[in-house]
Structures are given as structure tokens and as C-alpha cells.
Write an enzyme that holds these catalytic residues in place. Sequence first.
Site, PDB file in Angstrom:
ATOM      1  N   CYS A 279       0.829  -1.206   0.000  1.00  0.00           N
ATOM      2  CA  CYS A 279       0.000   0.000   0.000  1.00  0.00           C
ATOM      3  C   CYS A 279       0.862   1.254   0.000  1.00  0.00           C
ATOM      4  O   CYS A 279       0.874   2.022  -0.948  1.00  0.00           O
ATOM      5  CB  CYS A 279      -0.903   0.013   1.227  1.00  0.00           C
ATOM      6  SG  CYS A 279      -1.802  -1.484   1.408  1.00  0.00           S
TER       7      CYS A 279
HETATM    8  N1  SAJ Z   1       7.373   2.300   8.392  1.00  0.00           N
HETATM    9  C1  SAJ Z   1       8.521   3.009   8.718  1.00  0.00           C
HETATM   10  N2  SAJ Z   1       8.437   4.005   9.654  1.00  0.00           N
HETATM   11  C2  SAJ Z   1       7.241   4.304  10.270  1.00  0.00           C
HETATM   12  C3  SAJ Z   1       6.082   3.560   9.923  1.00  0.00           C
HETATM   13  C4  SAJ Z   1       6.174   2.567   8.979  1.00  0.00           C
HETATM   14  O1  SAJ Z   1       9.598   2.772   8.182  1.00  0.00           O
HETATM   15  O2  SAJ Z   1       7.236   5.193  11.121  1.00  0.00           O
HETATM   16  C5  SAJ Z   1       7.439   1.262   7.347  1.00  0.00           C
HETATM   17  C6  SAJ Z   1       6.957  -0.098   7.813  1.00  0.00           C
HETATM   18  O3  SAJ Z   1       8.037  -0.843   8.354  1.00  0.00           O
HETATM   19  C7  SAJ Z   1       6.430  -0.721   6.529  1.00  0.00           C
HETATM   20  C8  SAJ Z   1       5.905   0.473   5.749  1.00  0.00           C
HETATM   21  O4  SAJ Z   1       6.541   1.631   6.318  1.00  0.00           O
HETATM   22  O5  SAJ Z   1       7.474  -1.326   5.816  1.00  0.00           O
HETATM   23  C9  SAJ Z   1       4.375   0.610   5.814  1.00  0.00           C
HETATM   24  O6  SAJ Z   1       4.052   0.604   7.157  1.00  0.00           O
HETATM   25  P1  SAJ Z   1       2.515   0.778   7.670  1.00  0.00           P
HETATM   26  O7  SAJ Z   1       2.560   0.823   9.161  1.00  0.00           O
HETATM   27  O8  SAJ Z   1       1.862   1.899   7.001  1.00  0.00           O
HETATM   28  O9  SAJ Z   1       1.854  -0.603   7.309  1.00  0.00           O
HETATM   29  P2  SAJ Z   1       0.852  -1.191   6.201  1.00  0.00           P
HETATM   30  O10 SAJ Z   1       1.264  -0.774   4.851  1.00  0.00           O
HETATM   31  O11 SAJ Z   1       0.696  -2.626   6.504  1.00  0.00           O
HETATM   32  O12 SAJ Z   1      -0.586  -0.641   6.531  1.00  0.00           O
HETATM   33  C10 SAJ Z   1      -0.981   0.580   6.162  1.00  0.00           C
HETATM   34  C11 SAJ Z   1      -1.921   0.951   7.300  1.00  0.00           C
HETATM   35  N3  SAJ Z   1      -1.052   1.311   8.429  1.00  0.00           N
HETATM   36  C12 SAJ Z   1      -1.393   1.990   9.503  1.00  0.00           C
HETATM   37  O13 SAJ Z   1      -2.431   2.582   9.554  1.00  0.00           O
HETATM   38  C13 SAJ Z   1      -0.458   1.966  10.674  1.00  0.00           C
HETATM   39  C14 SAJ Z   1      -2.815   1.920   6.782  1.00  0.00           C
HETATM   40  O14 SAJ Z   1      -2.046   3.024   6.379  1.00  0.00           O
HETATM   41  C15 SAJ Z   1      -3.666   1.326   5.682  1.00  0.00           C
HETATM   42  O15 SAJ Z   1      -4.865   0.851   6.225  1.00  0.00           O
HETATM   43  C16 SAJ Z   1      -2.996   0.178   4.972  1.00  0.00           C
HETATM   44  O16 SAJ Z   1      -1.637   0.511   4.901  1.00  0.00           O
HETATM   45  C17 SAJ Z   1      -3.606   0.020   3.589  1.00  0.00           C
HETATM   46  O17 SAJ Z   1      -4.017  -1.090   3.314  1.00  0.00           O
HETATM   47  O18 SAJ Z   1      -3.709   1.015   2.872  1.00  0.00           O
END
Ligand code: SAJ
Length: 436
Positions: A279
Site C-alpha cells: 500500500c
Molecule cells: N514504516 C517506517 N516508519 C514508520 C512507519 C512505517 O519505516 O514510522 C514502514 C513499515 O516498516 C512498513 C511500511 O513503512 O514497511 C508501511 O508501514 P505501515 O505501518 O503503514 O503498514 P501497512 O502498509 O501494513 O498498513 C498501512 C496501514 N497502516 C497503519 O495505519 C499503521 C494503513 O495506512 C492502511 O490501512 C494500509 O496501509 C492500507 O491497506 O492502505
Amino acid sequence: MISSEHQRTFLERVQTRTARLGIIGLGYVGLPLAVVFAEAGFHVVGIDLDTRKVAALTHGESYIEDIPTARLAPLTHAGRLVATSDFAALRECDAVSICVPTPLRKTGDPDISFIIAATEQIAHYLHPGMLVVLESTTYPGTTTEVILPRLSAHEAALRVGEDFFLCFSPERVDPGRTDWTTVNTPKVMGGVTPQCLQAGLALYGAALQTVVPVSSTEAAEMTKLLENTFRAVNIGMANEMLLMCERLGLDAWEVIEAAATKPFGFMKFTPGPGLGGHCIPIDPLYLSWKLRTLNYRAQFIELASEINTAMPRYWARKVQDALNEVSKAIKGSHVLVLGVAYKKDISDMRESPALDIIHLLQQQGALVSYHDPYVPSFHYERIVMECVADLDAALTSADCVVVATDHSAYDWAAIGRQARLVVDTRRVVRKPALGG
Ligand code: SAJ
């Protein structure tokens, strides 16, 4: 609002829970949605081309971590939730939700072929009184420019808002989360017409706790892209904070932890190995692609993408520098990567930056192995990598350990003691110490 006979019939079938719902795409979005509607009393038919998924569901077995088999089995055994690969099941459905992937092409352009394929199947079976809801994340305009014409071309010349209803409602599933789930996470809904919106709100409102109406399907499509662009840009800024703090001789995690003590006006994001998942790395590029067709350059999206995609190379260089500090060439050194899933406490590896780090290290001649409690093995660049069997032995024998995914199962203090050298992309081995 003037409602057609078909709309009244639809609303009544929702009211009496006699409406039959089809869900196309039984992945981490579609299966939880199917379960929630079945638990709300609706008859749900899940449609997926993957016959393994269909077979598993038919036997009451779940393959999605967020849906335990114990929760699924009663629904499939009671016939409330059935699975098939045959789209003809749509003939009996009053509503259908499209939950298919929206990846990028190799060119970096949006690939909405799965949405189009699902839409063309729906068009075959579209009948008066049917509601169609797109959930897949996509660029603003997809619902009205891509789906609507294909449904309106139906030989019966069905009219949107009178004979059938069309909405967009973005998924908000955060895999592995248990506090916010499909039932209690507010759900945004936009309709092509007010009658469409009313139909969408009625159906989703019968199964989910909160449904949030917006003025159009484009507004709903853009809402989702804002949510994920917000994350990608802020993660990019956190990664750039790391690059800036390094040049200033500061500890980025200490600074971020200290800033996070501000109870308002700040939201914590942390540096990492790069952007994983299907995503956050991808959805913002759907938006920037759409804006390019309107001759506008989405600068924040492009800059964040540039910084985030450069992080694996940054960390691979850190490994080389760390080995160099102990007079070891990266070539021939044993490097153990801890965690290959794209984020902690899940097994999903899609777009995982750990894979990029492994690839870059191997390119420089390092002998790379990995451990991940959630990933016993995986295929990568035509090779199969197996999780090391003995973590303790691997930790003590590695020349360098890279922390790529901060799974909660790891004992980071012990790892810090056992490993000769650690490159920590998640700053978990030595937590940042506030107060010096
Ligand atoms: N990440 C970082 N630093 C941060 C947060 C995340 O490096 O501070 C990295 C994570 O390790 C990962 C990526 O970014 O590799 C994405 O992380 P994420 O927490 O956004 O996880 P996703 O993609 O599984 O889920 C996100 C959902 N996350 C949250 O709300 C916390 C949300 O944005 C959406 O519901 C989902 O994508 C979607 O399906 O769109």
C-alpha cells in the site's frame, strides 16, 4: 430524495438481512469483509480466481492471520459464507464489493487490470437493484471513468442511481492490528449519485459500526490516497531526519522520541529499512500518476519515494562501513538479516525492503542468511532462502547482524550481547536513551 422501486427493494432486503452479498477478491481485505457481513446476518458469496483459497474456505479454513479459522468455520459450515471461482454466483447477488489488488506495472504506472476484469464480470450479471462497491485503492476518477461506463454499457441500458447503484469505499485494513478492525474502523463511502450513496450507507451501516458519507466517489478515492500519502511522506521525512542527524552527529531516534513527548501537533514516525507493504510504497504513486495526466507534479510524493527507496542502499552501505571498521571486507563476510517481513509481527513480505538489503549485500559478495519467526522460507531472485534453524549459532557466527524487521518475538538485549556487530535499521537493540 426520489427513490426508485429498485432502490426501495434493495433497502428492504438490507433491512431484512435477505440481501445476498458478493465479495470479489478474498485477500487481507476481502475475507475479513466477507466474515463481518456474514456475522451481521447476510448471506455472503466470496469469489476468487485462486482455487486454493476457495478450497480452504470451503473447508472452513482461514489463510488470513486477521481471521482465525475458529471464527471462520462456523460461518462456512452454516452456509452463511460460501466461496467459489464462478462469477455466475453474482446473478443471485444484490450487492458486490470489489477487493482486488491494485499494483503498479513495471513502468511504474497504475495497473487497474484486476479492477477492469472484475467489472467486466459484474457487467455480465448486473441486474436491476444491484449495488456495486469498489474498495480497491486507486486514483481519483477510477469509479466513474472506468467502472461506470462498463456497467452502463450493459445491454439492458441500466441507469446508475435508478436501476443499479455504484459507490467507492476505501479499505482501511492494517494487517496484524487487533484494536482497529474491519468492524470498528470508520468506513468512508462515496456514491455516484445520492441514491447510490444511500444504498452504500445502508448496506455497510448494517455490518460496520461507523460509515462516513462523502460527496462523491472521487472524494472517497482521494481520502484513501491522502491517508497513505500522509504516511509515505512522513516516513520519508523520518528517514531524511536520520540522514540529517547523522551529518550533525545526532541520534535521530533520540530526537524523534523527544519530539514525540509533545502531546499535540506532532505524530511520531521512525526511520527504517525503507518502505514495505503493498500500500504505502504504491498508493501515493497512483495519485502522482493521475496528477501528471493533469500536468501537475506531486513533489512531496516524488521526493518521499526517492528517499524511501534509497534506504536499503543506505543500510547496505552501513554494513560495509561497520565491517570496514573491524578490518573486514564485505566480500566473503557472513551477514545475518533478522526479519524479512515488511513490518513486525506479520509474515507478509510484499515489497519488503529487507529483500533489497539482502540483494545489495549479495551483490557485494556477502554471504547472507536470514532468520524470521514468521517466514520459514521464501523465493527470491530465483533462489530459495531458508530461515536459519539455530538462531543462537547464527548470531554468534555472523560477522555482522542486520536488524531489518523488529518482530516482538526477538530478545533484542540478548541479540545485542551475542552479535559481534549490529546494523540496526529499527533501533531496537539499543533503545534510544532519553536524557543522555
Ligand atoms: N514504516 C517506517 N516508519 C514508520 C512507519 C512505517 O519505516 O514510522 C514502514 C513499515 O516498516 C512498513 C511500511 O513503512 O514497511 C508501511 O508501514 P505501515 O505501518 O503503514 O503498514 P501497512 O502498509 O501494513 O498498513 C498501512 C496501514 N497502516 C497503519 O495505519 C499503521 C494503513 O495506512 C492502511 O490501512 C494500509 O496501509 C492500507 O491497506 O492502505
